[in-house]
Design a protein around this motif. Structure first.
Motif, PDB file in Angstrom:
ATOM      1  N   ILE A 169      -0.512   0.325  -3.925  1.00  0.00           N
ATOM      2  CA  ILE A 169       0.932   0.319  -3.730  1.00  0.00           C
ATOM      3  C   ILE A 169       1.568  -0.833  -4.496  1.00  0.00           C
ATOM      4  N   ARG A 170       0.978  -2.014  -4.422  1.00  0.00           N
ATOM      5  CA  ARG A 170       1.534  -3.171  -5.145  1.00  0.00           C
ATOM      6  C   ARG A 170       1.454  -2.959  -6.653  1.00  0.00           C
ATOM      7  N   ALA A 171       0.359  -2.336  -7.116  1.00  0.00           N
ATOM      8  CA  ALA A 171       0.221  -2.073  -8.544  1.00  0.00           C
ATOM      9  C   ALA A 171       1.299  -1.098  -9.020  1.00  0.00           C
ATOM     10  N   LEU A 172       1.583  -0.081  -8.225  1.00  0.00           N
ATOM     11  CA  LEU A 172       2.640   0.862  -8.579  1.00  0.00           C
ATOM     12  C   LEU A 172       4.004   0.179  -8.587  1.00  0.00           C
ATOM     13  N   GLU A 173       4.218  -0.727  -7.650  1.00  0.00           N
ATOM     14  CA  GLU A 173       5.471  -1.476  -7.622  1.00  0.00           C
ATOM     15  C   GLU A 173       5.635  -2.297  -8.896  1.00  0.00           C
ATOM     16  N   ASP A 174       4.550  -2.903  -9.362  1.00  0.00           N
ATOM     17  CA  ASP A 174       4.588  -3.670 -10.604  1.00  0.00           C
ATOM     18  C   ASP A 174       4.883  -2.780 -11.811  1.00  0.00           C
ATOM     19  N   LEU A 175       4.544  -1.490 -11.706  1.00  0.00           N
ATOM     20  CA  LEU A 175       4.818  -0.548 -12.793  1.00  0.00           C
ATOM     21  C   LEU A 175       6.246  -0.001 -12.749  1.00  0.00           C
ATOM     22  N   GLY A 176       7.032  -0.453 -11.774  1.00  0.00           N
ATOM     23  CA  GLY A 176       8.431  -0.047 -11.697  1.00  0.00           C
ATOM     24  C   GLY A 176       8.744   0.986 -10.648  1.00  0.00           C
ATOM     25  N   TYR A 177       7.750   1.357  -9.842  1.00  0.00           N
ATOM     26  CA  TYR A 177       7.997   2.311  -8.774  1.00  0.00           C
ATOM     27  C   TYR A 177       8.741   1.634  -7.623  1.00  0.00           C
ATOM     28  N   GLU A 178       9.653   2.375  -7.019  1.00  0.00           N
ATOM     29  CA  GLU A 178      10.212   1.942  -5.740  1.00  0.00           C
ATOM     30  C   GLU A 178       9.203   2.299  -4.664  1.00  0.00           C
ATOM     31  N   VAL A 179       8.834   1.336  -3.851  1.00  0.00           N
ATOM     32  CA  VAL A 179       7.738   1.510  -2.910  1.00  0.00           C
ATOM     33  C   VAL A 179       8.246   1.452  -1.476  1.00  0.00           C
ATOM     34  N   ILE A 180       7.813   2.403  -0.672  1.00  0.00           N
ATOM     35  CA  ILE A 180       8.057   2.383   0.766  1.00  0.00           C
ATOM     36  C   ILE A 180       6.725   2.626   1.450  1.00  0.00           C
ATOM     37  N   ASP A 181       6.329   1.723   2.312  1.00  0.00           N
ATOM     38  CA  ASP A 181       5.032   1.830   2.972  1.00  0.00           C
ATOM     39  C   ASP A 181       5.213   2.163   4.449  1.00  0.00           C
ATOM     40  N   ASN A 182       4.297   2.991   4.964  1.00  0.00           N
ATOM     41  CA  ASN A 182       4.263   3.351   6.380  1.00  0.00           C
ATOM     42  C   ASN A 182       5.541   4.035   6.860  1.00  0.00           C
ATOM     43  N   LEU A 183       6.119   4.860   6.005  1.00  0.00           N
ATOM     44  CA  LEU A 183       7.257   5.669   6.420  1.00  0.00           C
ATOM     45  C   LEU A 183       6.766   6.795   7.332  1.00  0.00           C
ATOM     46  N   PRO A 184       7.388   6.994   8.495  1.00  0.00           N
ATOM     47  CA  PRO A 184       6.956   8.115   9.354  1.00  0.00           C
ATOM     48  C   PRO A 184       6.986   9.433   8.599  1.00  0.00           C
ATOM     49  N   LEU A 185       5.985  10.253   8.826  1.00  0.00           N
ATOM     50  CA  LEU A 185       5.878  11.523   8.098  1.00  0.00           C
ATOM     51  C   LEU A 185       7.120  12.389   8.273  1.00  0.00           C
ATOM     52  N   SER A 186       7.709  12.354   9.441  1.00  0.00           N
ATOM     53  CA  SER A 186       8.861  13.215   9.716  1.00  0.00           C
ATOM     54  C   SER A 186      10.076  12.843   8.877  1.00  0.00           C
ATOM     55  N   LEU A 187      10.099  11.600   8.346  1.00  0.00           N
ATOM     56  CA  LEU A 187      11.245  11.173   7.550  1.00  0.00           C
ATOM     57  C   LEU A 187      11.059  11.417   6.060  1.00  0.00           C
ATOM     58  N   VAL A 188       9.848  11.740   5.630  1.00  0.00           N
ATOM     59  CA  VAL A 188       9.603  11.919   4.200  1.00  0.00           C
ATOM     60  C   VAL A 188      10.437  13.045   3.607  1.00  0.00           C
ATOM     61  N   PRO A 189      10.500  14.244   4.215  1.00  0.00           N
ATOM     62  CA  PRO A 189      11.323  15.299   3.611  1.00  0.00           C
ATOM     63  C   PRO A 189      12.786  14.896   3.456  1.00  0.00           C
ATOM     64  N   ARG A 190      13.338  14.162   4.418  1.00  0.00           N
ATOM     65  CA  ARG A 190      14.719  13.718   4.320  1.00  0.00           C
ATOM     66  C   ARG A 190      14.899  12.751   3.161  1.00  0.00           C
ATOM     67  N   LEU A 191      13.912  11.897   2.949  1.00  0.00           N
ATOM     68  CA  LEU A 191      13.978  10.930   1.862  1.00  0.00           C
ATOM     69  C   LEU A 191      14.013  11.627   0.506  1.00  0.00           C
ATOM     70  N   LEU A 192      13.304  12.751   0.400  1.00  0.00           N
ATOM     71  CA  LEU A 192      13.137  13.404  -0.889  1.00  0.00           C
ATOM     72  C   LEU A 192      14.114  14.547  -1.116  1.00  0.00           C
ATOM     73  N   GLU A 193      15.096  14.689  -0.252  1.00  0.00           N
ATOM     74  CA  GLU A 193      16.067  15.761  -0.422  1.00  0.00           C
ATOM     75  C   GLU A 193      16.857  15.565  -1.703  1.00  0.00           C
ATOM     76  N   GLY A 194      17.117  16.673  -2.391  1.00  0.00           N
ATOM     77  CA  GLY A 194      18.006  16.611  -3.540  1.00  0.00           C
ATOM     78  C   GLY A 194      17.368  16.883  -4.873  1.00  0.00           C
ATOM     79  N   GLY A 195      16.029  16.897  -4.920  1.00  0.00           N
ATOM     80  CA  GLY A 195      15.402  17.214  -6.199  1.00  0.00           C
ATOM     81  C   GLY A 195      14.993  15.984  -6.972  1.00  0.00           C
ATOM     82  N   PRO A 196      14.199  16.175  -8.028  1.00  0.00           N
ATOM     83  CA  PRO A 196      13.592  15.058  -8.746  1.00  0.00           C
ATOM     84  C   PRO A 196      14.475  14.476  -9.841  1.00  0.00           C
ATOM     85  N   GLN A 197      15.082  13.309  -9.570  1.00  0.00           N
ATOM     86  CA  GLN A 197      15.741  12.510 -10.597  1.00  0.00           C
ATOM     87  C   GLN A 197      15.873  11.100 -10.053  1.00  0.00           C
TER      88      GLN A 197
END
Length: 306
Positions: free
Chosen positions: A31-59
Motif C-alpha cells: 500500500i505504501r509503495a502504491l502511494e509513492d507511485l501516486g495512488y490515492e490510498v485508503i486502507d481498511n475501508l469497510p467492504l459495504s462502502l467500496v461500491p459507493r466510493l467507486l460510483e461514477g465510472g473510471p476517471q
C-alpha cells in the motif's frame, strides 16, 4: 481522512487496485509503495462502502484500497460478492501471499499477536487467515509471493507491476526458474525447457549463465530449439492481444529448467526481448540468478514504455 469522508468526497477514478492477502504478508508495504507511485490510498475501508466510493465510472486519480480480515465487515463471501459487483469496472485484485512458516517466523520475530488469534498462538491465527483468504486468492489478477522478498524487493516488485504508464493496457513479465524450488506463484503460462541441451555438462559453461552469449548460443544450437521457440513466440503473440481484449492487465510467462541458470534464462531472455521489440512492456525476472548474486529488487524491465 476517514473512510466516510472518502466516500462523501469521492470522484470517479481511472485505475482501481484492491490490495489484500494474509496478515503479515506485506500488504501495508505494498500500500505504501502504491502511494509513492501516486495512488490515492485508503486502507481498511469497510467492504459495504467500496461500491459507493467507486460510483461514477473510471476517471480521475488512481486508487488503491487495502482490504484484509481486519476490516470491520469482512467475510469471504462478502469479499467475493464485492468482486462480482465490481466485475464491470476496471478493478484489479493484487494478492500478497506468503508461506505459513515464513509468516510464523515474522510474527515470532516481531512478537506481535495475530489479529485473528489475539489470545492464542500465531499458528492458529495464520490457519484461520488462510481459510478465509484462499478463495479470494483464486480470484486475484496478480499474486506476489513475499516469502523470500525483503521490503525493498517487494517495493521494487510493486513498481514493476504498477509503475508503468497508465495507458499501457497489459504488463508482461517473463520469468526463469528452477524446478528444484518449484514454480513461482502467479504464472499464467509455463514452459518446461529441460529437454534442451544442458550447458551444465560443459565444464567451460557450467559457471556461466543464460545471460552470456556462450551459453545462449550453446542452448540455441539444440536442433529442437528453433521450432520450440518459434511456437512459444507465436502462441504468445497470438494470445496477448486476446488477453488485452478481455481486459486482462497482467500476463506472466514462466520458463523452467533443472537449475534455473542456463536454459530457462536463455529462453526467457529471448522471448522477453522479442515481445519488447514487438512493442509490449516486458519485465524479465530470473529467480535463481537474483537469489544467487543480484542486489535487492533486481530485475529488468524493457519495452517501448520502459
Amino acid at each position: 481522512m476517514t473512510p466516510s469522508d472518502s466516500v462523501q468526497s469521492s470522484a470517479p477514478v481511472s485505475r482501481i487496485v484492491l490490495v489484500t492477502g494474509p496478515s503479515g504478508a506485506g500488504r501495508s508495504t505494498a500500500i505504501r509503495a502504491l502511494e509513492d507511485l501516486g495512488y490515492e490510498v485508503i486502507d481498511n475501508l469497510p467492504l459495504s462502502l467500496v461500491p459507493r466510493l467507486l460510483e461514477g465510472g473510471p476517471q480521475g486519480p488512481a486508487l488503491a484500497l487495502g482490504i484484509d480480515t481486519r476490516n470491520r465487515d469482512f467475510s469471504t463471501g462478502a469479499f467475493l460478492d464485492l468482486l462480482a459487483r465490481l466485475d464491470e469496472q476496471d478493478v484489479e485484485l493484487l494478492y500478497l501471499d506468503c508461506e505459513p512458516e515464513i509468516l510464523l517466523r515474522r510474527y515470532s520475530e516481531t512478537r506481535r499477536r495475530h489479529p485473528l488469534a489475539p489470545a492464542e498462538s500465531p499458528t492458529e491465527g495464520i490457519a484461520r487467515d488462510f481459510d478465509l483468504m484462499n478463495p479470494i486468492r483464486a480470484r486475484a489478477d496478480i499474486v506476489i509471493d513475499t516469502s523470500e522478498l525483503t521490503i525493498h524487493e517487494l517495493r521494487a516488485e510493486i513498481d514493476r507491476w504498477f509503475g508503468h504508464a497508465p495507458d499501457s493496457r497489459l504488463a508482461l513479465s517473463v520469468h526463469s526458474f528452477s524446478y528444484k524450488r518449484g514454480l513461482p506463484r502467479g504464472l499464467d503460462m509455463v514452459f518446461d525447457c529441460r529437454f534442451l541441451r544442458n550447458p551444465y555438462w560443459e565444464p567451460k559453461l557450467r559457471g556461466l549463465d543464460g545471460l552470456s552469449k556462450e551459453v545462449s548460443d550453446y542452448v540455441a544450437e539444440d536442433p529442437r530449439f528453433d521450432a520450440f521457440f518459434d511456437k512459444v513466440r507465436d502462441l504468445a503473440l497470438l494470445l496477448i492481444p486476446a488477453y488485452v481484449e478481455e481486459g486482462k492487465s497482467y500476463l506472466a510467462i514462466g520458463f523452467g529448467c533443472t537449475g534455473g541458470q542456463h536454459r530457462s534464462v536463455t529462453v526467457a531472455e529471448r522471448l522477453g526481448n522479442t515481445l519488447a521489440n514487438a512493442g509490449w512492456q516486458v519485465s524479465i525476472r530470473h529467480r535463481e540468478l537474483e537469489r544467487r548474486a543480484a542486489p535487492a529488487g533486481s530485475g529488468r524491465q524493457t519495452g517501448k514504455n520502459a
